[in-house]
Design a protein around this motif. Structure first.
Motif, PDB file in Angstrom:
ATOM      1  N   SER A  60       0.842  -1.196   0.000  1.00 52.77           N
ATOM      2  CA  SER A  60       0.000   0.000   0.000  1.00 52.77           C
ATOM      3  C   SER A  60       0.878   1.248   0.000  1.00 52.77           C
ATOM      4  O   SER A  60       1.981   1.248   0.553  1.00 52.77           O
ATOM      5  N   LYS A  61       0.379   2.295  -0.619  1.00 54.25           N
ATOM      6  CA  LYS A  61       1.131   3.542  -0.697  1.00 54.25           C
ATOM      7  C   LYS A  61       1.014   4.295   0.623  1.00 54.25           C
ATOM      8  O   LYS A  61      -0.082   4.573   1.101  1.00 54.25           O
ATOM      9  N   LEU A  62       2.146   4.623   1.214  1.00 55.10           N
ATOM     10  CA  LEU A  62       2.192   5.339   2.484  1.00 55.10           C
ATOM     11  C   LEU A  62       2.866   6.689   2.281  1.00 55.10           C
ATOM     12  O   LEU A  62       3.739   6.839   1.428  1.00 55.10           O
ATOM     13  N   SER A  63       2.449   7.663   3.058  1.00 56.94           N
ATOM     14  CA  SER A  63       3.069   8.991   2.994  1.00 56.94           C
ATOM     15  C   SER A  63       3.084   9.602   4.385  1.00 56.94           C
ATOM     16  O   SER A  63       2.183   9.362   5.193  1.00 56.94           O
ATOM     17  N   ILE A  64       4.113  10.382   4.654  1.00 57.39           N
ATOM     18  CA  ILE A  64       4.254  11.043   5.947  1.00 57.39           C
ATOM     19  C   ILE A  64       4.803  12.446   5.718  1.00 57.39           C
ATOM     20  O   ILE A  64       5.672  12.655   4.875  1.00 57.39           O
ATOM     21  N   LEU A  65       4.247  13.406   6.449  1.00 53.78           N
ATOM     22  CA  LEU A  65       4.652  14.808   6.330  1.00 53.78           C
ATOM     23  C   LEU A  65       4.698  15.423   7.718  1.00 53.78           C
ATOM     24  O   LEU A  65       3.743  15.308   8.487  1.00 53.78           O
ATOM     25  N   ALA A  66       5.810  16.060   8.046  1.00 50.02           N
ATOM     26  CA  ALA A  66       5.969  16.759   9.324  1.00 50.02           C
ATOM     27  C   ALA A  66       6.243  18.227   9.038  1.00 50.02           C
ATOM     28  O   ALA A  66       7.309  18.575   8.536  1.00 50.02           O
ATOM     29  N   GLU A  67       5.265  19.076   9.317  1.00 50.03           N
ATOM     30  CA  GLU A  67       5.445  20.514   9.109  1.00 50.03           C
ATOM     31  C   GLU A  67       6.329  21.119  10.188  1.00 50.03           C
ATOM     32  O   GLU A  67       7.174  21.965   9.914  1.00 50.03           O
ATOM     33  N   SER A  68       6.135  20.703  11.417  1.00 44.19           N
ATOM     34  CA  SER A  68       6.926  21.229  12.527  1.00 44.19           C
ATOM     35  C   SER A  68       6.693  20.356  13.752  1.00 44.19           C
ATOM     36  O   SER A  68       5.800  19.503  13.766  1.00 44.19           O
ATOM     37  N   THR A  69       7.506  20.569  14.764  1.00 43.14           N
ATOM     38  CA  THR A  69       7.325  19.897  16.045  1.00 43.14           C
ATOM     39  C   THR A  69       7.374  20.939  17.154  1.00 43.14           C
ATOM     40  O   THR A  69       7.961  22.010  16.987  1.00 43.14           O
ATOM     41  N   ARG A  70       6.770  20.627  18.260  1.00 47.99           N
ATOM     42  CA  ARG A  70       6.796  21.545  19.398  1.00 47.99           C
ATOM     43  C   ARG A  70       6.874  20.739  20.690  1.00 47.99           C
ATOM     44  O   ARG A  70       6.436  19.592  20.756  1.00 47.99           O
ATOM     45  N   PHE A  71       7.446  21.367  21.698  1.00 51.32           N
ATOM     46  CA  PHE A  71       7.538  20.759  23.020  1.00 51.32           C
ATOM     47  C   PHE A  71       6.512  21.430  23.929  1.00 51.32           C
ATOM     48  O   PHE A  71       6.420  22.657  23.963  1.00 51.32           O
ATOM     49  N   GLN A  72       5.761  20.633  24.631  1.00 50.00           N
ATOM     50  CA  GLN A  72       4.750  21.148  25.547  1.00 50.00           C
ATOM     51  C   GLN A  72       5.104  20.744  26.969  1.00 50.00           C
ATOM     52  O   GLN A  72       5.353  19.569  27.253  1.00 50.00           O
ATOM     53  N   TYR A  73       5.133  21.738  27.838  1.00 48.66           N
ATOM     54  CA  TYR A  73       5.508  21.495  29.228  1.00 48.66           C
ATOM     55  C   TYR A  73       4.331  20.907  30.001  1.00 48.66           C
ATOM     56  O   TYR A  73       3.219  21.436  29.969  1.00 48.66           O
ATOM     57  N   ILE A  74       4.563  19.804  30.680  1.00 45.67           N
ATOM     58  CA  ILE A  74       3.558  19.170  31.531  1.00 45.67           C
ATOM     59  C   ILE A  74       4.012  19.335  32.978  1.00 45.67           C
ATOM     60  O   ILE A  74       5.068  18.821  33.354  1.00 45.67           O
ATOM     61  N   PRO A  75       3.257  20.057  33.808  1.00 43.22           N
ATOM     62  CA  PRO A  75       3.683  20.277  35.202  1.00 43.22           C
ATOM     63  C   PRO A  75       3.841  18.959  35.945  1.00 43.22           C
ATOM     64  O   PRO A  75       3.069  18.013  35.738  1.00 43.22           O
ATOM     65  N   PRO A  76       4.851  18.860  36.799  1.00 41.99           N
ATOM     66  CA  PRO A  76       5.052  17.621  37.569  1.00 41.99           C
ATOM     67  C   PRO A  76       3.969  17.443  38.623  1.00 41.99           C
ATOM     68  O   PRO A  76       3.262  18.386  38.985  1.00 41.99           O
ATOM     69  N   ARG A  77       3.844  16.233  39.099  1.00 43.97           N
ATOM     70  CA  ARG A  77       2.873  15.954  40.148  1.00 43.97           C
ATOM     71  C   ARG A  77       3.291  16.610  41.456  1.00 43.97           C
ATOM     72  O   ARG A  77       4.447  16.931  41.677  1.00 43.97           O
ATOM     73  N   ALA A  78       2.322  16.767  42.348  1.00 41.35           N
ATOM     74  CA  ALA A  78       2.566  17.505  43.587  1.00 41.35           C
ATOM     75  C   ALA A  78       3.564  16.809  44.492  1.00 41.35           C
ATOM     76  O   ALA A  78       4.272  17.453  45.255  1.00 41.35           O
ATOM     77  N   ASN A  79       3.662  15.483  44.418  1.00 38.44           N
ATOM     78  CA  ASN A  79       4.543  14.765  45.331  1.00 38.44           C
ATOM     79  C   ASN A  79       5.992  14.734  44.857  1.00 38.44           C
ATOM     80  O   ASN A  79       6.856  14.199  45.521  1.00 38.44           O
ATOM     81  N   LYS A  80       6.263  15.303  43.684  1.00 37.83           N
ATOM     82  CA  LYS A  80       7.630  15.328  43.185  1.00 37.83           C
ATOM     83  C   LYS A  80       8.277  16.659  43.521  1.00 37.83           C
ATOM     84  O   LYS A  80       7.632  17.696  43.535  1.00 37.83           O
ATOM     85  N   THR A  81       9.553  16.626  43.780  1.00 37.80           N
ATOM     86  CA  THR A  81      10.294  17.837  44.109  1.00 37.80           C
ATOM     87  C   THR A  81      11.295  18.139  43.015  1.00 37.80           C
ATOM     88  O   THR A  81      11.582  17.314  42.162  1.00 37.80           O
ATOM     89  N   GLY A  82      11.846  19.351  43.080  1.00 40.63           N
ATOM     90  CA  GLY A  82      12.833  19.745  42.077  1.00 40.63           C
ATOM     91  C   GLY A  82      12.251  20.751  41.109  1.00 40.63           C
ATOM     92  O   GLY A  82      11.043  20.838  40.916  1.00 40.63           O
ATOM     93  N   GLN A  83      13.108  21.516  40.485  1.00 44.33           N
ATOM     94  CA  GLN A  83      12.696  22.538  39.542  1.00 44.33           C
ATOM     95  C   GLN A  83      12.597  21.957  38.142  1.00 44.33           C
ATOM     96  O   GLN A  83      13.387  21.120  37.741  1.00 44.33           O
ATOM     97  N   SER A  84      11.604  22.412  37.415  1.00 45.62           N
ATOM     98  CA  SER A  84      11.403  21.961  36.044  1.00 45.62           C
ATOM     99  C   SER A  84      11.670  23.112  35.092  1.00 45.62           C
ATOM    100  O   SER A  84      11.340  24.259  35.383  1.00 45.62           O
ATOM    101  N   SER A  85      12.262  22.819  33.964  1.00 43.56           N
ATOM    102  CA  SER A  85      12.610  23.840  32.985  1.00 43.56           C
ATOM    103  C   SER A  85      11.635  23.790  31.821  1.00 43.56           C
ATOM    104  O   SER A  85      11.281  22.712  31.347  1.00 43.56           O
ATOM    105  N   TYR A  86      11.205  24.953  31.393  1.00 44.71           N
ATOM    106  CA  TYR A  86      10.345  25.029  30.228  1.00 44.71           C
ATOM    107  C   TYR A  86      11.181  24.833  28.972  1.00 44.71           C
ATOM    108  O   TYR A  86      12.353  25.193  28.941  1.00 44.71           O
ATOM    109  N   PRO A  87      10.608  24.267  27.920  1.00 44.38           N
ATOM    110  CA  PRO A  87      11.370  24.093  26.677  1.00 44.38           C
ATOM    111  C   PRO A  87      11.763  25.430  26.077  1.00 44.38           C
ATOM    112  O   PRO A  87      11.083  26.441  26.257  1.00 44.38           O
ATOM    113  N   ALA A  88      12.872  25.438  25.354  1.00 44.02           N
ATOM    114  CA  ALA A  88      13.374  26.676  24.765  1.00 44.02           C
ATOM    115  C   ALA A  88      12.450  27.188  23.675  1.00 44.02           C
ATOM    116  O   ALA A  88      12.333  28.388  23.464  1.00 44.02           O
TER     117      ALA A  88
END
Length: 209
Positions: A60-88
């Protein structure tokens, strides 16, 4: 896993680090056929370029196209410690320094170079970080909203409408296509002082009133 109903490629669990870019040309992907569920490896995928091939099992004929990608920040759970960095690079938010660099301070965009698939603020930044010959960029990322789009010089962003580079108009008259404001015209332009010392007859002044 990517499919018609999900655009999530994967998750990253980082500590004291922030993602900056996904270089597709260095990724090894597995593409599954929707007809027979056969998985096939895929390499050398580039942003903005559609890649077509046939399934190894059902053809079968297959095709794939990626226009762009992005990183989305997911806040950590409350029971985890440490600082999280947002994507550039975050969709809808400015790039670091709004895309400017030490070489081009008035250029507010990053360029994606097809030779390596990576993005840099300019060609000089690319050459300082890479050891291969540079190929002209075919895509760019807006410094104001991080929207990736085809390369277009002198045109506003297709998403936020901001100009990523200086306008094409200069401080000269250029036959009426350039600057028409005499206060901003170059003093070397003869149109800046045109008609400033011209005398008008009393009769012409009365008729003008």
């Amino acid at each position: 896993m990517l499919h018609h109903y999900s655009d999530v490629l994967g998750y990253l669990d980082l500590h004291n680090a922030a993602p900056a870019d996904l270089v597709l040309q260095e990724c090894e992907l597995m593409v599954g056929c929707l007809s027979c569920s056969q998985e096939s490896p895929l390499q050398n995928l580039s942003y903005g370029q559609s890649k077509e091939f046939n399934c190894e099992q059902c053809h079968s004929k297959l095709s794939i196209l990626a226009e762009s990608t992005r990183f989305q920040y997911i806040p950590p759970r409350a029971n985890k410690t440490g600082q999280s960095s947002y994507p550039a690079v975050q969709k809808g938010k400015p790039l670091p320094e709004k895309g400017a660099c030490k070489h081009y301070k008035h250029s507010h965009r990053w360029l994606r170079f097809p030779c390596c698939g990576r993005m840099y603020p300019c060609d000089v930044c690319h050459d300082e970080d890479q050891d291969h010959p540079m190929e002209l960029a075919t895509r760019m990322i807006c410094g104001y909203c991080a929207k990736e789009q085809p390369y277009a010089n002198g045109k506003p962003c297709i998403s936020c409408g901001n100009m990523m580079t200086r306008g094409t108009r200069t401080s000269h008259w250029e036959g009426g296509l350039g600057c028409r404001n005499k206060a901003k015209m170059s003093r070397n332009d003869r149109h800046k002082y045109a008609n400033t010392n011209k005398t008008v007859s009393r009769k012409a002044a009365i008729q003008k009133k």
